[in-house]
Design an enzyme around this catalytic site. Structure first.
Site, PDB file in Angstrom:
ATOM      1  N   LEU A  10       0.813  -1.214   0.000  1.00  0.00           N
ATOM      2  CA  LEU A  10       0.000   0.000   0.000  1.00  0.00           C
ATOM      3  C   LEU A  10       0.850   1.270   0.000  1.00  0.00           C
ATOM      4  O   LEU A  10       1.703   1.463   0.877  1.00  0.00           O
ATOM      5  CB  LEU A  10      -0.902   0.000   1.240  1.00  0.00           C
ATOM      6  CG  LEU A  10      -2.083   0.951   1.231  1.00  0.00           C
ATOM      7  CD1 LEU A  10      -3.023   0.653   0.079  1.00  0.00           C
ATOM      8  CD2 LEU A  10      -2.831   0.892   2.550  1.00  0.00           C
ATOM      9  N   ASP A  11       0.617   2.101  -1.015  1.00  0.00           N
ATOM     10  CA  ASP A  11       1.273   3.414  -1.138  1.00  0.00           C
ATOM     11  C   ASP A  11       2.798   3.322  -1.187  1.00  0.00           C
ATOM     12  O   ASP A  11       3.490   4.281  -0.856  1.00  0.00           O
ATOM     13  CB  ASP A  11       0.846   4.327   0.022  1.00  0.00           C
ATOM     14  CG  ASP A  11      -0.667   4.466   0.098  1.00  0.00           C
ATOM     15  OD1 ASP A  11      -1.197   4.525   1.215  1.00  0.00           O
ATOM     16  OD2 ASP A  11      -1.294   4.463  -0.972  1.00  0.00           O
ATOM     17  N   GLU A  12       3.312   2.147  -1.606  1.00  0.00           N
ATOM     18  CA  GLU A  12       4.781   1.962  -1.702  1.00  0.00           C
ATOM     19  C   GLU A  12       5.241   1.880  -3.148  1.00  0.00           C
ATOM     20  O   GLU A  12       6.430   1.655  -3.400  1.00  0.00           O
ATOM     21  CB  GLU A  12       5.163   0.646  -1.002  1.00  0.00           C
ATOM     22  CG  GLU A  12       4.902   0.639   0.501  1.00  0.00           C
ATOM     23  CD  GLU A  12       6.130   1.069   1.286  1.00  0.00           C
ATOM     24  OE1 GLU A  12       6.052   1.107   2.519  1.00  0.00           O
ATOM     25  OE2 GLU A  12       7.149   1.388   0.632  1.00  0.00           O
TER      26      GLU A  12
END
Ligand SMILES: Nc1nc2c(c(=O)[nH]1)N[C@@H](CN(C=O)c1ccc(C(=O)N[C@@H](CCC(=O)O)C(=O)O)cc1)CN2
Length: 293
Positions: free
Chosen positions: A236-238
């Site tokens: 997530l969001d990486e």
């Protein structure tokens, strides 16, 4: 200077070649020689050699004086691609990329992308909009774009994602844009559409991942808020960052004021990322990107 020499040449067919490969001497020479021998003219060329990864990246915008099919160009370039172990693509520059937009309850990025596409500021064709809510059905309908309401619960997520994949294939879509779509995508979907999903996260990553980043930022007393457009991965969001935008804020702002200020930076960052992807200006470099803006 006579009139003849000032007249622009007739517009020829325009193409974009992108490539990445292990860096070594002779790559630019091989590419430019190929284009010369194929009767093509280089309009713009950008390249980058990454000493950290040992990879070389190149984007060439070229024109063909005589009409030639993109399939023939791809067939004739394959030998060079093989010789240098390239990951390469050739596309017609004029072709607009078919995309799907996804949204939940915050519609500012959706609205911005719809308008930019309508006025021709984005080289895209929005094939459909998908949402787990019905809030923006009327807005999307006003653009004569199909709206698909695909509700999501923890029990129906896999069916919902199967329907999205079906739409991507049926509509021949190259890119999915999460324009504030607030559902975590499964690892399998991220894998199937790797490098083809762009998300706008409403913080200046890597700060404030996950939910409610403006509230996290307010609690931290930040002096800058931001937005980050990135490719979506299972983490997530990486995913690889494409574009970021920031805005200065004072000590007296409230979380709701941060949300309001953040709308514009989110729209700016996402629109640039979508435009660059559609113009084939972004190349993946491991967990990072190379952007030939
Ligand atoms: N696999 C990935 N999925 C998504 C990513 C990503 O990077 N990888 N980015 C997010 C966007 N996002 C923040 O930008 C985000 C969206 C949703 C959530 C979340 O916790 N959602 C809950 C449901 C919330 C709701 O129903 O309102 C959930 O999915 O259980 C966190 C961050 C998009 N997806």
């Amino acid at each position: 200077m006579n009139e003849q020499s000032t007249r622009a040449a007739a517009p020829a067919d325009q193409y974009v070649l992108t490539l990445s490969c292990p860096d070594k001497q002779g790559i630019v020479h091989a590419v430019s020689s190929y284009l010369f021998m194929t009767g093509c003219n280089i309009e713009d060329s950008q390249q980058f050699g990454d000493h950290d990864t040992g990879l070389f990246f190149m984007r060439v915008h070229f024109s063909a004086e005589a009409p030639v099919s993109v399939d023939k160009l791809r067939a004739s370039f394959a030998a060079i691609g093989d010789a240098f172990h390239m990951d390469w693509q050739i596309h017609r520059a004029e072709d607009r990329m078919r995309i799907v937009l996804m949204v939940s309850k915050f519609g500012h990025c959706l609205n911005d992308l719809l308008f930019r596409a309508r006025i021709g500021a984005l080289p895209v064709e929005i094939a459909a909009v998908v949402s787990n809510h019905t809030d923006f059905a009327e807005l999307v309908g006003s653009y004569d774009i199909p709206f698909h309401h695909i509700p999501v619960t923890k029990d129906t997520k896999s069916e919902a994602e199967a329907r999205l994949l079906e739409l991507v294939r049926e509509l021949d879509v190259e890119l999915v844009v999460l324009a504030r779509y607030m559902q975590v995508l499964s690892d399998d979907l991220c894998k199937q559409l790797s490098g083809r999903i762009i998300n706008i996260h409403h913080s200046f990553l890597p700060s404030f991942k996950g939910a409610k980043p403006y509230h996290q930022a307010h609690a931290r007393g930040v002096k800058l808020i931001g937005a980050t457009a990135h490719y979506v991965t299972a983490d997530l969001d990486e995913g690889p960052i494409i574009e970021q935008e920031v805005e200065r804020v004072g000590h007296d702002v409230t979380p709701d004021q941060l949300v309001a200020i953040g709308r514009d930076v989110e729209c700016q960052a996402l629109a640039r990322a979508v435009k660059w992807h559609a113009e084939r200006r972004i190349l993946l470099n491991g967990r990072r990107t190379v952007v030939f803006a």
